[in-house]
Design a protein around this motif. Structure first.
Motif, PDB file in Angstrom:
ATOM      1  N   SER A  68      -0.873  -1.313  10.897  1.00  0.00           N
ATOM      2  CA  SER A  68       0.222  -0.795  11.535  1.00  0.00           C
ATOM      3  C   SER A  68       1.166  -2.082  11.995  1.00  0.00           C
ATOM      4  N   VAL A  69       2.084  -1.793  12.707  1.00  0.00           N
ATOM      5  CA  VAL A  69       3.296  -3.030  12.826  1.00  0.00           C
ATOM      6  C   VAL A  69       2.742  -4.008  13.833  1.00  0.00           C
ATOM      7  N   GLU A  70       1.957  -3.473  14.746  1.00  0.00           N
ATOM      8  CA  GLU A  70       1.325  -4.304  15.779  1.00  0.00           C
ATOM      9  C   GLU A  70       0.301  -5.433  15.132  1.00  0.00           C
ATOM     10  N   VAL A  71      -0.854  -4.809  14.307  1.00  0.00           N
ATOM     11  CA  VAL A  71      -1.451  -5.765  13.709  1.00  0.00           C
ATOM     12  C   VAL A  71      -0.712  -6.559  12.589  1.00  0.00           C
ATOM     13  N   ALA A  72       0.257  -6.190  12.005  1.00  0.00           N
ATOM     14  CA  ALA A  72       1.036  -7.231  11.058  1.00  0.00           C
ATOM     15  C   ALA A  72       1.571  -8.255  11.562  1.00  0.00           C
ATOM     16  N   ARG A 123      -1.689  -8.055   2.176  1.00  0.00           N
ATOM     17  CA  ARG A 123      -2.134  -7.072   1.067  1.00  0.00           C
ATOM     18  C   ARG A 123      -3.628  -6.479   1.297  1.00  0.00           C
ATOM     19  N   CYS A 124      -4.347  -7.786   1.648  1.00  0.00           N
ATOM     20  CA  CYS A 124      -5.882  -7.458   1.836  1.00  0.00           C
ATOM     21  C   CYS A 124      -5.873  -6.363   2.945  1.00  0.00           C
ATOM     22  N   ARG A 125      -5.284  -6.669   4.228  1.00  0.00           N
ATOM     23  CA  ARG A 125      -5.473  -5.835   5.178  1.00  0.00           C
ATOM     24  C   ARG A 125      -4.985  -4.411   4.967  1.00  0.00           C
ATOM     25  N   ALA A 126      -3.893  -4.236   4.141  1.00  0.00           N
ATOM     26  CA  ALA A 126      -3.280  -2.979   3.940  1.00  0.00           C
ATOM     27  C   ALA A 126      -4.287  -2.077   2.967  1.00  0.00           C
ATOM     28  N   LEU A 127      -4.683  -2.742   2.237  1.00  0.00           N
ATOM     29  CA  LEU A 127      -5.955  -1.992   1.386  1.00  0.00           C
ATOM     30  C   LEU A 127      -6.911  -1.709   1.817  1.00  0.00           C
ATOM     31  N   ALA A 128      -7.354  -2.479   2.984  1.00  0.00           N
ATOM     32  CA  ALA A 128      -8.622  -2.064   3.855  1.00  0.00           C
ATOM     33  C   ALA A 128      -8.397  -0.784   4.686  1.00  0.00           C
ATOM     34  N   GLY A 129      -7.174  -0.325   4.641  1.00  0.00           N
ATOM     35  CA  GLY A 129      -6.709   0.741   5.694  1.00  0.00           C
ATOM     36  C   GLY A 129      -5.301   0.778   6.133  1.00  0.00           C
ATOM     37  N   PRO A 130      -4.902   1.732   6.829  1.00  0.00           N
ATOM     38  CA  PRO A 130      -3.553   1.761   7.417  1.00  0.00           C
ATOM     39  C   PRO A 130      -3.298   0.496   8.270  1.00  0.00           C
ATOM     40  N   SER A 155       0.930  -1.199  -0.028  1.00  0.00           N
ATOM     41  CA  SER A 155      -0.079  -0.024   0.039  1.00  0.00           C
ATOM     42  C   SER A 155       1.054   1.268  -0.073  1.00  0.00           C
ATOM     43  N   ASP A 156       0.319   2.423  -0.009  1.00  0.00           N
ATOM     44  CA  ASP A 156       1.121   3.585   0.201  1.00  0.00           C
ATOM     45  C   ASP A 156       1.885   3.884   1.287  1.00  0.00           C
ATOM     46  N   SER A 157       1.560   3.003   2.337  1.00  0.00           N
ATOM     47  CA  SER A 157       2.297   3.061   3.693  1.00  0.00           C
ATOM     48  C   SER A 157       2.826   1.798   4.215  1.00  0.00           C
ATOM     49  N   PHE A 158       2.923   0.886   3.271  1.00  0.00           N
ATOM     50  CA  PHE A 158       3.302  -0.579   3.929  1.00  0.00           C
ATOM     51  C   PHE A 158       4.060  -1.301   2.795  1.00  0.00           C
ATOM     52  N   ALA A 159       5.259  -1.579   3.134  1.00  0.00           N
ATOM     53  CA  ALA A 159       6.194  -2.491   2.594  1.00  0.00           C
ATOM     54  C   ALA A 159       6.765  -3.645   3.097  1.00  0.00           C
ATOM     55  N   VAL A 160       7.143  -4.671   2.559  1.00  0.00           N
ATOM     56  CA  VAL A 160       7.457  -5.675   3.349  1.00  0.00           C
ATOM     57  C   VAL A 160       8.540  -6.706   2.312  1.00  0.00           C
ATOM     58  N   ALA A 161       9.344  -7.041   3.049  1.00  0.00           N
ATOM     59  CA  ALA A 161      10.356  -8.018   2.215  1.00  0.00           C
ATOM     60  C   ALA A 161      10.362  -9.408   3.102  1.00  0.00           C
ATOM     61  N   TRP A 162      10.488 -10.388   2.165  1.00  0.00           N
ATOM     62  CA  TRP A 162      10.402 -11.640   2.768  1.00  0.00           C
ATOM     63  C   TRP A 162      11.698 -12.547   2.482  1.00  0.00           C
ATOM     64  N   ALA A 163      12.000 -13.722   3.158  1.00  0.00           N
ATOM     65  CA  ALA A 163      13.009 -14.658   3.142  1.00  0.00           C
ATOM     66  C   ALA A 163      12.425 -16.050   3.668  1.00  0.00           C
ATOM     67  N   GLY A 164      12.702 -17.081   3.323  1.00  0.00           N
ATOM     68  CA  GLY A 164      12.273 -18.410   3.656  1.00  0.00           C
ATOM     69  C   GLY A 164      11.460 -18.967   2.636  1.00  0.00           C
ATOM     70  N   SER A 165      10.396 -19.750   3.404  1.00  0.00           N
ATOM     71  CA  SER A 165       9.666 -20.524   2.394  1.00  0.00           C
ATOM     72  C   SER A 165       8.660 -19.562   1.666  1.00  0.00           C
ATOM     73  N   TRP A 166       8.862 -19.975   0.239  1.00  0.00           N
ATOM     74  CA  TRP A 166       8.123 -19.068  -0.779  1.00  0.00           C
ATOM     75  C   TRP A 166       6.411 -19.478  -0.504  1.00  0.00           C
ATOM     76  N   LEU A 167       5.966 -20.455  -0.305  1.00  0.00           N
ATOM     77  CA  LEU A 167       4.689 -20.614   0.097  1.00  0.00           C
ATOM     78  C   LEU A 167       4.101 -20.039   1.397  1.00  0.00           C
ATOM     79  N   GLY A 168       4.811 -19.990   2.245  1.00  0.00           N
ATOM     80  CA  GLY A 168       4.410 -19.372   3.576  1.00  0.00           C
ATOM     81  C   GLY A 168       4.401 -17.967   3.255  1.00  0.00           C
TER      82      GLY A 168
END
Length: 174
Positions: free
Chosen positions: A91-95, A82-89, A60-73
């Motif tokens: 937060s770190v705590e919610v994520a 992505r669904c949660r970020a598109l629904a509204g801001p 989203s405009d306010s959330f970016a994430v990088a990953w390592a490990g299992s592609w499926l996970g």
């Protein structure tokens, strides 16, 4: 080898991730634009480059994430984030609460490092990643089989002098 990291240079936060996926040698031909065929990159180690995947995702405009490990996970978790970020801001705590509760990540572990923008600031966060404190990068989060490269980069950066002309901003320096 994979490496994802979040750190700050001169107080300017950065999110970094590579593209390579590695795994047991499968005999599959894999080519990358800059190198050509790379399936034998690790020789007879039993490991090979198995493909390329986007490791940094702007959700989203306010959330970016990088990953390592299992592609499926990672795929399952990023789809939900992505669904949660598109629904509204988001937060770190919610994520991080969501990531801790995701059953697919228990079966197929992945680490996440990211940046979120709220209250006029960029905030770093991590889930399942190493926390690294260095004089050159400050607080950094790193993950992946190549995470040691960030340790080496931090040591190199600390020993380097830099010279710039024209009054670069902190963002330019980073």
């Amino acid at each position: 080898m994979t490496v994802v990291a979040a750190f700050a240079i001169g107080g300017f936060p950065l999110l970094f991730g590579d593209l390579l996926l590695t795994g047991p040698t499968s005999g599959r031909v894999v080519a990358v634009p800059a190198q050509g065929e790379v399936q034998n990159f690790f020789g007879e180690s039993g490991w090979s480059i198995s493909g390329l995947r986007q490791k940094v995702c702007v959700l989203s405009d306010s959330f970016a994430v990088a990953w390592a490990g299992s592609w499926l996970g990672a795929r399952v978790a990023i789809a939900e984030l992505r669904c949660r970020a598109l629904a509204g801001p988001l937060s770190v705590e919610v994520a991080t609460e969501y990531l801790a509760s995701e059953q697919e990540l228990k079966r197929n572990p992945a680490a996440f490092i990211g940046l979120t923008y709220s209250d006029g600031y960029l905030h770093q966060f991590h889930f399942g990643a190493e926390e690294l404190h260095t004089p050159s990068l400050g607080l950094a989060y790193v993950s992946g089989s190549g995470a040691n490269a960030i340790h080496e980069f931090a040591a190199l950066l600390q020993s380097m002098d830099s010279a710039a002309t024209g009054g670069p901003t902190i963002g330019n320096q980073a």
